[in-house]
Design a protein around this motif. Structure first.
Motif: not given
Length: 193
Positions: A120-128, A130-133, A141-149
């Motif tokens: 749950s913590a990992g999904i929450l961090l990834a979604s944060v 994802a907002v940059l995307g 946008t690049q940073i957000g998508i790369i870190v999200f994935v």
């Protein structure tokens, strides 16, 4: 609409509407003798001049749309530390449990007990990230998508699958170079007669 404006457009608008209003204040910490530290301030008009000068300098060195910092560096600096800590939490807890149950059962128990919280913590961090995307700045946008994935892969594949699989396959060798019992609690003292 905000998405149709750049930061430069907003700064130009503020400099036109309120040119003498302080936009940025830099305050240094006090000196060791307690005297106030030096400070500087910029009005919106002064900040616009500085920002445009910086932009002109950048345009002499980079083409419009070119990434200033390689995305690979951002990937290493952001995604790896963000995802690795979940594996550290998992392995630390697994080591505690493995001292009494063995490596295989310790890892399985740990994944079962902590899996939901860490995932749950990992999904929450990834979604944060994802907002940059969805931001209109290409680099963010690049940073957000790369870190999200990357964080999602680390959370859902590496931490829940690969790390436990490697631990189970290696058994007690997983804890090398230390030993599983190296930091175990000392035995209780024998009762005195």
């Amino acid at each position: 609409m905000l998405l149709d404006q750049t930061v430069g457009d907003l700064l130009r608008e503020a400099a036109q509407q309120t040119p003498t209003t302080v936009a940025l204040q830099e305050v240094a910490p006090p000196a060791p003798d307690g005297a106030p530290g030096p400070s500087r301030s910029w009005t919106y008009a002064e900040l616009l001049v500085e920002a445009e000068a910086s932009a002109r300098w950048l345009l002499t060195r980079f083409q419009p749309g070119e990434t200033i910092f390689p995305v690979e560096i951002e990937d290493v600096l952001l995604r790896h530390p963000a995802g690795v800590d979940y594996s550290i939490f998992l392995v630390t807890r697994a080591r505690e449990v493995a001292r009494t149950q063995g490596t295989r059962e310790g890892m399985l128990t740990t994944v079962r007990v902590t899996g939901g919280v860490i995932t749950s913590a990992g999904i929450l961090l990834a979604s944060v990230f994802a907002v940059l995307g969805v931001l209109p700045l290409i680099v963010l946008t690049q940073i957000g998508i790369i870190v999200f994935v990357g964080v999602l892969l680390d959370t859902l594949v590496v931490r829940t699958g690969r790390v436990p699989a490697i631990a189970i396959a290696l058994g007690d060798r997983f804890w090398w170079p230390s030993r599983l019992t190296e930091h175990a609690e000392p035995p209780a003292p024998a009762p005195h007669d």
